[in-house]
Enzyme design. Structure first.
Site, mmCIF file in Angstrom:
data_model
loop_
_atom_site.group_PDB
_atom_site.id
_atom_site.type_symbol
_atom_site.label_atom_id
_atom_site.label_comp_id
_atom_site.label_asym_id
_atom_site.label_seq_id
_atom_site.Cartn_x
_atom_site.Cartn_y
_atom_site.Cartn_z
ATOM 1 N N ARG A 70 4.156 -8.391 1.905
ATOM 2 C CA ARG A 70 3.211 -8.404 0.790
ATOM 3 C C ARG A 70 1.964 -9.159 1.211
ATOM 4 O O ARG A 70 2.067 -10.249 1.818
ATOM 5 C CB ARG A 70 3.829 -9.095 -0.433
ATOM 6 C CG ARG A 70 4.916 -8.291 -1.134
ATOM 7 C CD ARG A 70 4.337 -7.095 -1.903
ATOM 8 N NE ARG A 70 5.369 -6.356 -2.609
ATOM 9 C CZ ARG A 70 5.969 -5.253 -2.144
ATOM 10 N NH1 ARG A 70 5.628 -4.747 -0.985
ATOM 11 N NH2 ARG A 70 6.877 -4.632 -2.873
ATOM 12 N N GLU A 120 -5.008 -5.304 -2.422
ATOM 13 C CA GLU A 120 -5.009 -3.893 -2.040
ATOM 14 C C GLU A 120 -5.032 -3.009 -3.288
ATOM 15 O O GLU A 120 -4.559 -3.450 -4.346
ATOM 16 C CB GLU A 120 -3.773 -3.575 -1.166
ATOM 17 C CG GLU A 120 -2.446 -3.704 -1.898
ATOM 18 C CD GLU A 120 -1.245 -3.496 -0.964
ATOM 19 O OE1 GLU A 120 -1.113 -4.204 0.039
ATOM 20 O OE2 GLU A 120 -0.438 -2.599 -1.300
ATOM 21 N N HIS A 163 -0.617 0.350 3.543
ATOM 22 C CA HIS A 163 0.706 0.178 2.910
ATOM 23 C C HIS A 163 1.555 1.443 3.057
ATOM 24 O O HIS A 163 1.997 2.031 2.067
ATOM 25 C CB HIS A 163 0.537 -0.220 1.434
ATOM 26 C CG HIS A 163 1.745 -0.921 0.867
ATOM 27 N ND1 HIS A 163 1.673 -1.869 -0.113
ATOM 28 C CD2 HIS A 163 3.081 -0.783 1.144
ATOM 29 C CE1 HIS A 163 2.892 -2.292 -0.417
ATOM 30 N NE2 HIS A 163 3.760 -1.641 0.334
HETATM 31 C C1 8YV Z 1 6.014 1.197 -1.468
HETATM 32 C C2 8YV Z 1 7.028 -1.166 -1.108
HETATM 33 O O1 8YV Z 1 4.758 1.276 -0.928
HETATM 34 O O2 8YV Z 1 9.341 -0.829 -1.281
HETATM 35 C C3 8YV Z 1 8.411 -1.615 -1.394
HETATM 36 O O3 8YV Z 1 8.599 -2.785 -1.778
HETATM 37 O O4 8YV Z 1 6.114 -1.922 -1.138
HETATM 38 C C4 8YV Z 1 6.785 0.238 -0.674
HETATM 39 O O5 8YV Z 1 7.908 0.872 -0.247
HETATM 40 C C5 8YV Z 1 5.793 1.259 -2.930
HETATM 41 O O6 8YV Z 1 6.466 0.376 -3.701
HETATM 42 C C6 8YV Z 1 6.018 2.666 -3.423
HETATM 43 O O7 8YV Z 1 6.030 2.741 -4.798
#
Ligand code: 8YV
Length: 315
Positions: A230, A259, A277
């Protein structure tokens, strides 16, 4: 039809699958929230969340019939899990299915930044190769990869790193038992011992700014920082200053504080590799994550136990 509030951007194919059994109300980024909730708030029984967009305590508290929050992500820091659980609202996430792809991207960023792959590609595309040779990168074999947070993803990166001849060390707040990797009791000690520091711990307020100027200074002028967890875990201003002044050698970043906006200072630097991401963004993994979202919702609304609840955050 069961009413569900959508607060995160989700793949259209997932929304289409869900629309057969659920009435989805789009409230991504709080769009038209007041008007929408005044009409449908009391009907909402579920929330669809994601890794960086989730409901806060206010929203959770304003939905009297909320039963479940399903996050399309392994990380659940965008959702106020404690607020949900203290009201008896179940929260689920998508662990395991994305571990391999996220670890692959972490390894990619490690190799890209040390071998100057992004920089080399820009060099070639600019036609510079016709005039001179590209400067050298560094060998990863024999160097130390320090992993901050040796959870599922950290361990998967460690296995890959071993195959590349990296020595693996780690720091974690959990006692992890016997592991073949050197443990450092503090992040500062780990950074000091590392050539490459990988951020693979949870996000959330407790870890905000954990990788600060002192940690970057300990990593040192030959050190690289890689973050696939993060953005806010790293003090982004301190990181930019460290990259600009040579306090560290380079960075590979898949996540950013604030972001999808990325500071110009990072965009302008040659010694950073930047990806938007995408660590879990493969067809296979996104399909598996979507399957888990559907399975959790369907299980709950057919009276069964959910498959992948997040651990309890309250005692
Ligand atoms: C995704 C993420 O980009 O799983 C996570 O914690 O940050 C990523 O896999 C995102 O949450 C997709 O909705």
């Amino acid at each position: 039809m069961i009413d569900i509030l959508q607060v995160a951007t989700l793949p259209p194919a997932l929304l289409e699958r869900l629309s057969k059994n659920y009435r989805i109300h789009d409230c991504v980024d709080g769009k038209g929230a007041d008007e929408l909730l005044s009409k449908v708030g009391p009907n909402i029984r579920g929330i669809l969340a994601g890794g960086t967009q989730g409901p806060d305590a206010n929203l959770i508290g304003s939905l009297p019939n909320l039963e479940i929050i399903v996050s399309h992500s392994v990380g659940f820091d965008a959702t106020d899990v404690a607020a949900a659980q203290s009201r008896g609202v179940i929260v689920t996430h998508t662990p395991e299915v994305l571990t391999g792809d996220v670890a692959d991207l972490a390894m990619t960023l490690i190799l890209m930044v040390t071998r100057r792959v992004g920089e080399s590609e820009r060099f070639l595309r600019r036609g510079e190769w016709l005039k001179r040779r590209m400067d050298f990168g560094v060998t990863v074999k024999g160097r130390t990869l320090g992993i901050l947070g040796l959870g599922r993803i950290g361990k998967a990166v460690a296995r890959r790193a071993e195959a590349f001849g990296l020595n693996v060390a780690f720091h974690d707040i959990q006692p992890l038992g016997d592991l073949p990797y050197r443990h450092y009791p503090t992040l500062l000690d780990l950074a000091e011992a590392s050539d490459i520091l990988l951020v693979a711990c949870e996000g959330g307020p407790a870890n905000r700014g954990l990788v600060n100027r002192a940690v970057l200074e300990a990593l040192g002028p030959k050190g690289y920082l890689v973050n696939t967890a993060r953005g806010p875990i790293v003090d982004q201003d301190a990181l930019i200053a460290a990259l600009q002044t040579g306090l560290i050698a380079g960075a590979g970043l898949d996540v950013f504080d604030g972001e999808p906006s990325v500071p110009d200072a990072l965009l302008d630097m040659e010694n950073v590799v930047l990806t938007p991401h995408i660590a879990s963004s493969t067809h296979e993994t996104r399909r598996a994550m979507a399957d888990l979202v559907v399975a959790n919702l369907d299980a709950h609304f057919s009276g069964k136990a959910v498959l992948t609840p997040v651990p309890r955050q309250i005692s």
